[in-house]
Every structure is written in structure tokens, then in C-alpha cells.
Design a protein around this motif. Sequence first.
Motif, PDB file in Angstrom:
ATOM      1  N   GLU A  10       0.848  -1.205   0.135  1.00 44.83           N
ATOM      2  CA  GLU A  10      -0.032   0.032   0.095  1.00 44.83           C
ATOM      3  C   GLU A  10       0.866   1.226   0.010  1.00 44.83           C
ATOM      4  OE1 GLU A  10      -3.777  -1.919   2.514  1.00 44.83           O
ATOM      5  OE2 GLU A  10      -2.092  -0.639   3.467  1.00 44.83           O
ATOM      6  N   GLU A  11       1.916   1.326   0.504  1.00 48.86           N
ATOM      7  CA  GLU A  11       2.802   2.432   0.656  1.00 48.86           C
ATOM      8  C   GLU A  11       3.507   2.630  -0.577  1.00 48.86           C
ATOM      9  OE1 GLU A  11       5.844   3.304   3.801  1.00 48.86           O
ATOM     10  OE2 GLU A  11       4.635   2.247   5.351  1.00 48.86           O
ATOM     11  N   ASP A  12       4.127   1.543  -1.222  1.00 48.63           N
ATOM     12  CA  ASP A  12       4.286   1.696  -2.619  1.00 48.63           C
ATOM     13  C   ASP A  12       3.440   2.210  -3.756  1.00 48.63           C
ATOM     14  OD1 ASP A  12       6.773   0.552  -1.882  1.00 48.63           O
ATOM     15  OD2 ASP A  12       6.134  -1.561  -3.010  1.00 48.63           O
ATOM     16  N   ILE A  13       2.333   1.953  -3.395  1.00 48.97           N
ATOM     17  CA  ILE A  13       1.083   2.582  -4.205  1.00 48.97           C
ATOM     18  C   ILE A  13       1.092   4.050  -3.895  1.00 48.97           C
ATOM     19  CG2 ILE A  13      -1.292   2.547  -4.778  1.00 48.97           C
ATOM     20  CD1 ILE A  13      -1.001  -0.565  -4.603  1.00 48.97           C
ATOM     21  N   MET A  14       0.914   4.384  -2.647  1.00 54.54           N
ATOM     22  CA  MET A  14       0.762   5.740  -2.092  1.00 54.54           C
ATOM     23  C   MET A  14       2.039   6.625  -2.548  1.00 54.54           C
ATOM     24  SD  MET A  14      -2.267   6.264  -0.983  1.00 54.54           S
ATOM     25  CE  MET A  14      -1.622   7.985  -0.627  1.00 54.54           C
ATOM     26  N   GLN A  15       3.249   6.052  -2.476  1.00 57.03           N
ATOM     27  CA  GLN A  15       4.340   6.773  -2.835  1.00 57.03           C
ATOM     28  C   GLN A  15       4.108   7.256  -4.347  1.00 57.03           C
ATOM     29  OE1 GLN A  15       7.013   7.785  -1.478  1.00 57.03           O
ATOM     30  NE2 GLN A  15       6.635   6.700   0.503  1.00 57.03           N
ATOM     31  N   ALA A  16       3.808   6.301  -5.329  1.00 55.86           N
ATOM     32  CA  ALA A  16       3.319   6.599  -6.733  1.00 55.86           C
ATOM     33  C   ALA A  16       2.184   7.842  -6.693  1.00 55.86           C
ATOM     34  CB  ALA A  16       2.770   5.496  -7.402  1.00 55.86           C
ATOM     35  N   LEU A  17       1.198   7.763  -5.935  1.00 57.22           N
ATOM     36  CA  LEU A  17       0.298   8.544  -6.061  1.00 57.22           C
ATOM     37  C   LEU A  17       0.663   9.981  -5.319  1.00 57.22           C
ATOM     38  CD1 LEU A  17      -2.668   6.341  -5.031  1.00 57.22           C
ATOM     39  CD2 LEU A  17      -3.033   8.139  -6.787  1.00 57.22           C
ATOM     40  N   TRP A  18       1.428   9.986  -4.399  1.00 55.78           N
ATOM     41  CA  TRP A  18       2.069  11.257  -3.652  1.00 55.78           C
ATOM     42  C   TRP A  18       2.737  11.959  -4.821  1.00 55.78           C
ATOM     43  CZ3 TRP A  18       2.947   8.182   1.027  1.00 55.78           C
ATOM     44  CH2 TRP A  18       1.985   8.327   2.022  1.00 55.78           C
ATOM     45  N   SER A  19       3.518  11.164  -5.610  1.00 53.04           N
ATOM     46  CA  SER A  19       4.330  12.031  -6.553  1.00 53.04           C
ATOM     47  C   SER A  19       3.291  12.449  -7.770  1.00 53.04           C
ATOM     48  CB  SER A  19       5.310  11.329  -7.380  1.00 53.04           C
ATOM     49  OG  SER A  19       4.650  10.040  -7.912  1.00 53.04           O
ATOM     50  N   MET A  29       0.179   2.331 -12.627  1.00 54.49           N
ATOM     51  CA  MET A  29       0.798   1.461 -12.958  1.00 54.49           C
ATOM     52  C   MET A  29       2.048   1.863 -13.705  1.00 54.49           C
ATOM     53  SD  MET A  29      -0.849  -1.254 -12.214  1.00 54.49           S
ATOM     54  CE  MET A  29       0.136  -2.520 -13.194  1.00 54.49           C
ATOM     55  N   ALA A  30       2.116   2.949 -14.338  1.00 54.16           N
ATOM     56  CA  ALA A  30       3.363   3.276 -14.983  1.00 54.16           C
ATOM     57  C   ALA A  30       4.360   3.900 -13.965  1.00 54.16           C
ATOM     58  CB  ALA A  30       2.982   4.399 -16.102  1.00 54.16           C
ATOM     59  N   GLU A  31       3.806   4.324 -12.821  1.00 48.25           N
ATOM     60  CA  GLU A  31       4.797   4.945 -11.769  1.00 48.25           C
ATOM     61  C   GLU A  31       5.319   3.953 -10.837  1.00 48.25           C
ATOM     62  OE1 GLU A  31       6.329   8.750 -10.505  1.00 48.25           O
ATOM     63  OE2 GLU A  31       4.984   8.264 -12.285  1.00 48.25           O
ATOM     64  N   LEU A  32       4.708   2.818 -10.796  1.00 48.53           N
ATOM     65  CA  LEU A  32       5.336   1.783  -9.927  1.00 48.53           C
ATOM     66  C   LEU A  32       6.676   0.856 -10.313  1.00 48.53           C
ATOM     67  CD1 LEU A  32       1.755  -0.131  -8.946  1.00 48.53           C
ATOM     68  CD2 LEU A  32       3.140   1.315  -7.367  1.00 48.53           C
ATOM     69  N   PRO A  33       7.315   0.640  -9.176  1.00 44.13           N
ATOM     70  CA  PRO A  33       8.899   0.267  -9.640  1.00 44.13           C
ATOM     71  C   PRO A  33       8.624  -1.153  -9.923  1.00 44.13           C
ATOM     72  CG  PRO A  33       8.392   0.153  -7.172  1.00 44.13           C
ATOM     73  CD  PRO A  33       7.175   0.928  -7.818  1.00 44.13           C
ATOM     74  N   GLU A  34       9.563  -1.659 -10.579  1.00 47.13           N
ATOM     75  CA  GLU A  34       9.500  -3.054 -11.146  1.00 47.13           C
ATOM     76  C   GLU A  34       9.853  -4.107 -10.033  1.00 47.13           C
ATOM     77  OE1 GLU A  34       8.798  -4.327 -14.086  1.00 47.13           O
ATOM     78  OE2 GLU A  34       8.588  -2.367 -15.090  1.00 47.13           O
ATOM     79  N   PRO A  35       9.714  -5.162  -9.936  1.00 43.01           N
ATOM     80  CA  PRO A  35       8.469  -5.872 -10.711  1.00 43.01           C
ATOM     81  C   PRO A  35       7.110  -5.419 -10.294  1.00 43.01           C
ATOM     82  CG  PRO A  35       9.085  -7.335  -8.986  1.00 43.01           C
ATOM     83  CD  PRO A  35       9.936  -6.184  -8.879  1.00 43.01           C
ATOM     84  N   LYS A  36       6.212  -4.969 -11.402  1.00 42.26           N
ATOM     85  CA  LYS A  36       5.223  -4.149 -11.025  1.00 42.26           C
ATOM     86  C   LYS A  36       3.904  -5.557 -10.840  1.00 42.26           C
ATOM     87  CE  LYS A  36       5.879  -0.634 -14.620  1.00 42.26           C
ATOM     88  NZ  LYS A  36       5.992   0.462 -13.746  1.00 42.26           N
ATOM     89  N   PRO A  37       3.235  -5.026  -9.856  1.00 44.53           N
ATOM     90  CA  PRO A  37       2.072  -5.970  -9.771  1.00 44.53           C
ATOM     91  C   PRO A  37       1.259  -6.038 -10.620  1.00 44.53           C
ATOM     92  CG  PRO A  37       2.103  -4.160  -7.983  1.00 44.53           C
ATOM     93  CD  PRO A  37       3.107  -3.952  -9.066  1.00 44.53           C
ATOM     94  N   HIS A  38       0.225  -7.193 -10.722  1.00 46.52           N
ATOM     95  CA  HIS A  38      -0.722  -6.997 -11.697  1.00 46.52           C
ATOM     96  C   HIS A  38      -1.738  -6.066 -11.503  1.00 46.52           C
ATOM     97  CE1 HIS A  38      -4.181  -8.922 -13.860  1.00 46.52           C
ATOM     98  NE2 HIS A  38      -3.350  -9.314 -14.595  1.00 46.52           N
ATOM     99  N   GLN A  39      -2.383  -5.638 -12.457  1.00 46.19           N
ATOM    100  CA  GLN A  39      -3.265  -4.556 -12.587  1.00 46.19           C
ATOM    101  C   GLN A  39      -4.557  -4.668 -11.525  1.00 46.19           C
ATOM    102  OE1 GLN A  39      -4.336  -2.967 -16.588  1.00 46.19           O
ATOM    103  NE2 GLN A  39      -6.252  -2.153 -15.854  1.00 46.19           N
ATOM    104  N   ASN A  40      -5.097  -6.044 -11.618  1.00 46.90           N
ATOM    105  CA  ASN A  40      -6.014  -6.312 -10.473  1.00 46.90           C
ATOM    106  C   ASN A  40      -5.841  -6.115  -9.072  1.00 46.90           C
ATOM    107  OD1 ASN A  40      -7.645  -6.858 -12.774  1.00 46.90           O
ATOM    108  ND2 ASN A  40      -7.396  -9.114 -12.657  1.00 46.90           N
TER     109      ASN A  40
END
Length: 151
Positions: A10-19, A29-40
Amino acid sequence: MKITNLTPSEEDIMQALWSLNTAYLRDIMAELPEPKPHQNTVSTYLKILVEKEFLKTEKEGRIFKYEVIIPLEEFQNFKLKQFIKRYFKKNSIELVERLLDLKTISTEDLHQFFEVKTSVIPKRKKKKKKKTALREFVEELTEKKKKKKKK
């Protein structure tokens, strides 16, 4: 608004959203680091973050636009207070001493950011304690300044 703990995902996703501040799922999805989780998986985490009141949604047609409710700074403050409470027994001076001992910060750094105006009135004489970096810093700040000589 009550801030709660987040899982690492959840923090990884929030980091992307805070930016991004506001974004669609594809932007996140484009902002998340590799390996990217599945879209679902990301979609499920977004739903949880909405329930935890970190995000709000706005439906645009068939897709959702996500907007940050809790700013990064507020979450950082929440986590820092928890950290101090858990590891330093609510004593932030111990934290500063540790940072000075580890040379993570220096007294010059503290001088740069703080202008401390205090007056020290000793209550009684005590045995001399071993001077720590923090104690030396406080003494340096509280000693009377010498007047500059005029030319």
C-alpha cells in the motif's frame, strides 16, 4: 481524519500517488517500480486505500480517477511519531543524540536549521556527566556570546 498504518504494498502505491497527486490506474501502474504487480492487484489495493481514507475517487465514465486525501508530510509525521514512541520511549532527544552519534546529522546542521534562544538556570550542582555530542551542542548554544570588537 485518522491516519492508519499501511502495508508495504500500500505504501508503494501511495508513494506513486503522492508524486502524481491525482491519477488513473494506468498512470499509477506506470509509476510503480519493477517488478510491477498485476493491474487487478493494484486495483484491489486502491480500493483498500479508499476505504482507509487515504484516497478519494471520482468516476469518469467507466474508469476511476484517484486523488490523494492524506498528504505525504502528514503520513511522514504519523510514522515518525510512531517510531519515536516505539523505539525511543517518546524521548525525541534520544533520537537526536543517536543521529549525532551516527554522524547522520552534525551540530552544524542543527545550527543551520534552528535558532535556539534559551536561558539555563542550574537548580543544583550534580556530578559531572559524560559529555555527549547533544550536551556539547546545547552548551554551545546557551553560552553567552562574546561582543564583537568595533574597528
